[in-house]
Design a protein around this motif. Structure first.
Motif, PDB file in Angstrom:
ATOM      1  N   THR A 328       0.827  -1.208   0.000  1.00 21.80           N
ATOM      2  CA  THR A 328       0.000   0.000   0.000  1.00 21.80           C
ATOM      3  C   THR A 328       0.857   1.251   0.000  1.00 21.80           C
ATOM      4  O   THR A 328       0.551   2.239  -0.697  1.00 21.80           O
ATOM      5  CB  THR A 328      -0.929  -0.003   1.226  1.00 21.80           C
ATOM      6  OG1 THR A 328      -1.792  -1.136   1.153  1.00 21.80           O
ATOM      7  CG2 THR A 328      -1.777   1.263   1.279  1.00 21.80           C
ATOM      8  N   ASN A 329       1.951   1.252   0.774  1.00 18.38           N
ATOM      9  CA  ASN A 329       2.855   2.402   0.795  1.00 18.38           C
ATOM     10  C   ASN A 329       3.455   2.659  -0.583  1.00 18.38           C
ATOM     11  O   ASN A 329       3.588   3.823  -1.000  1.00 18.38           O
ATOM     12  CB  ASN A 329       3.990   2.178   1.796  1.00 18.38           C
ATOM     13  CG  ASN A 329       3.535   2.073   3.235  1.00 18.38           C
ATOM     14  OD1 ASN A 329       4.072   1.285   4.002  1.00 18.38           O
ATOM     15  ND2 ASN A 329       2.542   2.864   3.630  1.00 18.38           N
ATOM     16  N   TYR A 330       3.814   1.591  -1.307  1.00 15.56           N
ATOM     17  CA  TYR A 330       4.428   1.754  -2.628  1.00 15.56           C
ATOM     18  C   TYR A 330       3.420   2.275  -3.644  1.00 15.56           C
ATOM     19  O   TYR A 330       3.756   3.136  -4.477  1.00 15.56           O
ATOM     20  CB  TYR A 330       5.047   0.431  -3.103  1.00 15.56           C
ATOM     21  CG  TYR A 330       6.356   0.154  -2.415  1.00 15.56           C
ATOM     22  CD1 TYR A 330       7.560   0.614  -2.940  1.00 15.56           C
ATOM     23  CD2 TYR A 330       6.384  -0.531  -1.204  1.00 15.56           C
ATOM     24  CE1 TYR A 330       8.764   0.388  -2.277  1.00 15.56           C
ATOM     25  CE2 TYR A 330       7.574  -0.754  -0.532  1.00 15.56           C
ATOM     26  CZ  TYR A 330       8.761  -0.287  -1.077  1.00 15.56           C
ATOM     27  OH  TYR A 330       9.944  -0.489  -0.413  1.00 15.56           O
ATOM     28  N   LEU A 334       4.175   5.795  -5.531  1.00 15.12           N
ATOM     29  CA  LEU A 334       4.282   5.876  -6.990  1.00 15.12           C
ATOM     30  C   LEU A 334       3.207   6.789  -7.563  1.00 15.12           C
ATOM     31  O   LEU A 334       3.442   7.511  -8.540  1.00 15.12           O
ATOM     32  CB  LEU A 334       4.202   4.485  -7.605  1.00 15.12           C
ATOM     33  CG  LEU A 334       5.412   3.583  -7.324  1.00 15.12           C
ATOM     34  CD1 LEU A 334       5.155   2.170  -7.809  1.00 15.12           C
ATOM     35  CD2 LEU A 334       6.676   4.151  -7.980  1.00 15.12           C
ATOM     36  N   GLY A 335       2.028   6.768  -6.966  1.00 14.54           N
ATOM     37  CA  GLY A 335       0.973   7.679  -7.406  1.00 14.54           C
ATOM     38  C   GLY A 335       1.378   9.130  -7.217  1.00 14.54           C
ATOM     39  O   GLY A 335       1.146   9.979  -8.099  1.00 14.54           O
ATOM     40  N   GLN A 336       1.998   9.433  -6.082  1.00 19.29           N
ATOM     41  CA  GLN A 336       2.437  10.799  -5.820  1.00 19.29           C
ATOM     42  C   GLN A 336       3.596  11.201  -6.732  1.00 19.29           C
ATOM     43  O   GLN A 336       3.664  12.339  -7.212  1.00 19.29           O
ATOM     44  CB  GLN A 336       2.827  10.955  -4.356  1.00 19.29           C
ATOM     45  CG  GLN A 336       1.656  10.885  -3.399  1.00 19.29           C
ATOM     46  CD  GLN A 336       2.024  11.210  -1.969  1.00 19.29           C
ATOM     47  OE1 GLN A 336       3.107  11.739  -1.696  1.00 19.29           O
ATOM     48  NE2 GLN A 336       1.134  10.903  -1.035  1.00 19.29           N
ATOM     49  N   LEU A 337       4.496  10.259  -6.993  1.00 20.42           N
ATOM     50  CA  LEU A 337       5.605  10.546  -7.907  1.00 20.42           C
ATOM     51  C   LEU A 337       5.113  10.778  -9.325  1.00 20.42           C
ATOM     52  O   LEU A 337       5.622  11.648 -10.048  1.00 20.42           O
ATOM     53  CB  LEU A 337       6.621   9.396  -7.874  1.00 20.42           C
ATOM     54  CG  LEU A 337       7.471   9.275  -6.600  1.00 20.42           C
ATOM     55  CD1 LEU A 337       8.237   7.963  -6.586  1.00 20.42           C
ATOM     56  CD2 LEU A 337       8.432  10.456  -6.484  1.00 20.42           C
ATOM     57  N   GLU A 338       4.098  10.007  -9.721  1.00 25.28           N
ATOM     58  CA  GLU A 338       3.509  10.208 -11.053  1.00 25.28           C
ATOM     59  C   GLU A 338       2.863  11.588 -11.141  1.00 25.28           C
ATOM     60  O   GLU A 338       3.042  12.322 -12.121  1.00 25.28           O
ATOM     61  CB  GLU A 338       2.474   9.123 -11.338  1.00 25.28           C
ATOM     62  CG  GLU A 338       1.827   9.250 -12.719  1.00 25.28           C
ATOM     63  CD  GLU A 338       0.711   8.236 -12.945  1.00 25.28           C
ATOM     64  OE1 GLU A 338       0.350   8.029 -14.120  1.00 25.28           O
ATOM     65  OE2 GLU A 338       0.190   7.684 -11.957  1.00 25.28           O
ATOM     66  N   VAL A 343       7.879  10.259 -12.386  1.00 21.96           N
ATOM     67  CA  VAL A 343       7.830   8.973 -13.072  1.00 21.96           C
ATOM     68  C   VAL A 343       6.715   9.032 -14.098  1.00 21.96           C
ATOM     69  O   VAL A 343       5.778   9.827 -13.987  1.00 21.96           O
ATOM     70  CB  VAL A 343       7.569   7.792 -12.102  1.00 21.96           C
ATOM     71  CG1 VAL A 343       8.621   7.730 -11.002  1.00 21.96           C
ATOM     72  CG2 VAL A 343       6.173   7.860 -11.516  1.00 21.96           C
ATOM     73  N   ALA A 344       6.829   8.175 -15.108  1.00 13.90           N
ATOM     74  CA  ALA A 344       5.757   8.013 -16.096  1.00 13.90           C
ATOM     75  C   ALA A 344       5.190   6.615 -15.939  1.00 13.90           C
ATOM     76  O   ALA A 344       5.940   5.645 -15.784  1.00 13.90           O
ATOM     77  CB  ALA A 344       6.298   8.213 -17.505  1.00 13.90           C
ATOM     78  N   ALA A 345       3.863   6.515 -15.928  1.00 15.37           N
ATOM     79  CA  ALA A 345       3.214   5.226 -15.732  1.00 15.37           C
ATOM     80  C   ALA A 345       2.459   4.816 -16.975  1.00 15.37           C
ATOM     81  O   ALA A 345       1.927   5.653 -17.708  1.00 15.37           O
ATOM     82  CB  ALA A 345       2.265   5.287 -14.542  1.00 15.37           C
ATOM     83  N   PHE A 357      -3.284   2.016  -8.405  1.00 18.03           N
ATOM     84  CA  PHE A 357      -1.983   1.783  -9.025  1.00 18.03           C
ATOM     85  C   PHE A 357      -1.757   0.273  -8.985  1.00 18.03           C
ATOM     86  O   PHE A 357      -1.165  -0.268  -8.051  1.00 18.03           O
ATOM     87  CB  PHE A 357      -0.870   2.512  -8.269  1.00 18.03           C
ATOM     88  CG  PHE A 357       0.248   2.980  -9.149  1.00 18.03           C
ATOM     89  CD1 PHE A 357       0.405   4.320  -9.441  1.00 18.03           C
ATOM     90  CD2 PHE A 357       1.132   2.066  -9.701  1.00 18.03           C
ATOM     91  CE1 PHE A 357       1.442   4.756 -10.262  1.00 18.03           C
ATOM     92  CE2 PHE A 357       2.163   2.485 -10.514  1.00 18.03           C
ATOM     93  CZ  PHE A 357       2.316   3.841 -10.801  1.00 18.03           C
ATOM     94  N   ALA A 358      -2.261  -0.421  -9.987  1.00 17.38           N
ATOM     95  CA  ALA A 358      -2.257  -1.883  -9.999  1.00 17.38           C
ATOM     96  C   ALA A 358      -0.844  -2.454 -10.082  1.00 17.38           C
ATOM     97  O   ALA A 358       0.095  -1.788 -10.521  1.00 17.38           O
ATOM     98  CB  ALA A 358      -3.100  -2.407 -11.149  1.00 17.38           C
ATOM     99  N   ASP A 359      -0.715  -3.723  -9.661  1.00 13.13           N
ATOM    100  CA  ASP A 359       0.593  -4.390  -9.655  1.00 13.13           C
ATOM    101  C   ASP A 359       1.271  -4.367 -11.013  1.00 13.13           C
ATOM    102  O   ASP A 359       2.496  -4.248 -11.111  1.00 13.13           O
ATOM    103  CB  ASP A 359       0.434  -5.850  -9.206  1.00 13.13           C
ATOM    104  CG  ASP A 359       0.152  -5.987  -7.726  1.00 13.13           C
ATOM    105  OD1 ASP A 359      -0.135  -4.966  -7.074  1.00 13.13           O
ATOM    106  OD2 ASP A 359       0.213  -7.126  -7.214  1.00 13.13           O
ATOM    107  N   GLN A 360       0.477  -4.503 -12.095  1.00  4.27           N
ATOM    108  CA  GLN A 360       1.057  -4.651 -13.437  1.00  4.27           C
ATOM    109  C   GLN A 360       1.354  -3.322 -14.117  1.00  4.27           C
ATOM    110  O   GLN A 360       1.917  -3.296 -15.226  1.00  4.27           O
ATOM    111  CB  GLN A 360       0.131  -5.488 -14.327  1.00  4.27           C
ATOM    112  CG  GLN A 360      -1.203  -4.833 -14.650  1.00  4.27           C
ATOM    113  CD  GLN A 360      -2.278  -5.148 -13.626  1.00  4.27           C
ATOM    114  OE1 GLN A 360      -1.958  -5.515 -12.493  1.00  4.27           O
ATOM    115  NE2 GLN A 360      -3.527  -5.022 -14.024  1.00  4.27           N
ATOM    116  N   VAL A 361       0.978  -2.186 -13.524  1.00  5.69           N
ATOM    117  CA  VAL A 361       1.273  -0.876 -14.117  1.00  5.69           C
ATOM    118  C   VAL A 361       2.781  -0.707 -14.240  1.00  5.69           C
ATOM    119  O   VAL A 361       3.536  -0.915 -13.282  1.00  5.69           O
ATOM    120  CB  VAL A 361       0.671   0.272 -13.269  1.00  5.69           C
ATOM    121  CG1 VAL A 361       1.141   1.618 -13.783  1.00  5.69           C
ATOM    122  CG2 VAL A 361      -0.847   0.195 -13.288  1.00  5.69           C
ATOM    123  N   MET A 362       3.249  -0.337 -15.444  1.00  9.68           N
ATOM    124  CA  MET A 362       4.669  -0.139 -15.679  1.00  9.68           C
ATOM    125  C   MET A 362       5.073   1.274 -15.293  1.00  9.68           C
ATOM    126  O   MET A 362       4.363   2.242 -15.564  1.00  9.68           O
ATOM    127  CB  MET A 362       5.016  -0.402 -17.150  1.00  9.68           C
ATOM    128  CG  MET A 362       4.693  -1.811 -17.623  1.00  9.68           C
ATOM    129  SD  MET A 362       5.539  -3.119 -16.650  1.00  9.68           S
ATOM    130  CE  MET A 362       7.264  -2.761 -17.074  1.00  9.68           C
TER     131      MET A 362
END
Length: 366
Positions: A328-330, A334-338, A343-345, A357-362
């Motif tokens: 959950t923390n990750y 990653l959502g905040q970094l995006e 970062v680009a998702a 932010f699903a597990d498979q999101v690159m």
């Protein structure tokens, strides 16, 4: 005498410890059962210091609760092998009577085995040589006698085997300076590591001494093959009285236990669980990394993965070991970094359900 006193009454700490053990066992069994069915059709729960089965107020302790859960679960009732041991023959006898009195105990395919042996070199040899079915083992000696790295290594060496052991910091801290129990300390840490540790802790302040001891224990376990080590510390006032140490060779088990321990933590900082750890400094890297809040995660990820593209799941698996962060923390980080453009998702937030932010999101780190 100490063990008998332990079962006199339940404390908040003993109840928390019991919940951690039970939650993990149930989750572990659920994960391991499908594969175990394709093998020998057996899973095991092993408790080497099982106690009498109930506290003096009549409340069931972990062995009886595990068996009650198995009785109520058809899959587990047909697969679960249990081994309970306590060196105190009175405890073993009482536990056996309590087991026999459980409603529905006859539903279990494998009758629980109750023993009364001293855990020592014979047990080390047995677990080293015996190939175990998938097992979850709890080692709670309430001190240091019978606790050794060889025991831990023996019960996790085979497929599907995890372990939690009770680490009485107070007794072990005193024992490292006591020549009368030198052999016990050497069995726990290994001779060379124990000797180095004795030198390192000389003259240290109590908090630093504690951190060094727990750090060395964790590293000794890793050196013997326990890939994933996760301590959960219990405190009395400002001082740690004891810890539960989880050991596994598989990330999935580590992930499950981390979630359970995070949920049982008494405090959180920015949504990051404390795991009841004391602050630790850079001289103890494993414990130091387990004392960082969410801001550290936000700052660290772009540095660690600069220029790389990975799935959210791979970021989490590669970065979370020996750190206090959950999945959950990750996802949140990653959502905040995006959102900040760091970062680009793929797919981007505009194509995902809001806040997910699903597990498979690159993720591509810039």
């Amino acid at each position: 005498m100490a063990t008998a006193k332990f079962f006199d009454e339940r404390t908040d700490q003993s109840e928390t410890k019991a919940r951690i053990i039970q939650k993990y066992f149930y989750a572990w069994a659920k994960v391991i059962t499908p594969s175990a069915k394709q093998r020998d059709g057996k899973i095991a729960y092993i408790d080497l210091y099982a106690g009498p089965g109930r506290y003096k107020d009549g409340a069931a302790s972990t062995p009886l609760l595990v068996l009650q859960h198995a009785i109520a679960n058809p899959d587990m009732a047909s697969m679960l092998v249990t081994l309970f041991n306590d060196a105190d023959k009175n405890h073993s006898s009482t536990l056996l009577s309590e087991i026999d009195a459980l409603p529905g105990i006859e539903k279990l395919k494998f009758k629980p085995e109750v023993m009364s042996d001293v855990v020592g070199e014979d047990a080390e040899k047995y677990f080293a040589e015996k190939k175990l079915i998938p097992s979850f083992t709890f080692v709670d000696p309430f001190g240091y006698k019978g606790l050794s790295l060889k025991i831990v290594n023996g019960v996790i060496k085979d497929w599907g085997c995890d372990c939690v052991f009770f680490f009485n910091y107070g007794r072990i801290n005193a024992g490292l300076s006591n020549a009368l129990v030198e052999d016990h300390m050497n069995a726990l840490f290994g001779v060379d590591r124990a000797n180095l540790l004795r030198e390192k802790i000389k003259g240290q302040e109590p908090d630093q001494r504690e951190a060094l001891i727990l750090e060395d224990l964790s590293q000794a376990i890793k050196a013997m093959g326990g890939t994933y080590v996760l301590p959960f510390r219990f405190k009395r006032g400002k001082r740690t009285s004891h810890s539960l140490i989880f050991v596994s060779k598989h990330f999935k088990g580590y992930e499950i236990m981390k979630g359970i321990m995070a949920g049982e933590s008494s405090t959180q900082d920015q949504g990051v669980a404390s795991f009841a750890y004391s602050p630790a400094d850079a001289s103890t890297p494993l414990l130091f990394s387990l004392a960082q809040p969410f801001d550290k995660l936000i700052a660290d990820l772009p540095k660690v993965f600069a220029g790389k593209t990975l799935s959210m799941r791979h970021v989490y698996e590669n970065h979370s070991v020996d750190r206090p962060y959950t999945k959950t923390n990750y996802k949140k980080a990653l959502g905040q970094l995006e959102e900040a453009g760091k970062v680009a998702a793929s797919p981007p937030a505009s194509e995902r359900r809001k806040g997910t932010f699903a597990d498979q999101v690159m993720v591509t780190f810039k």
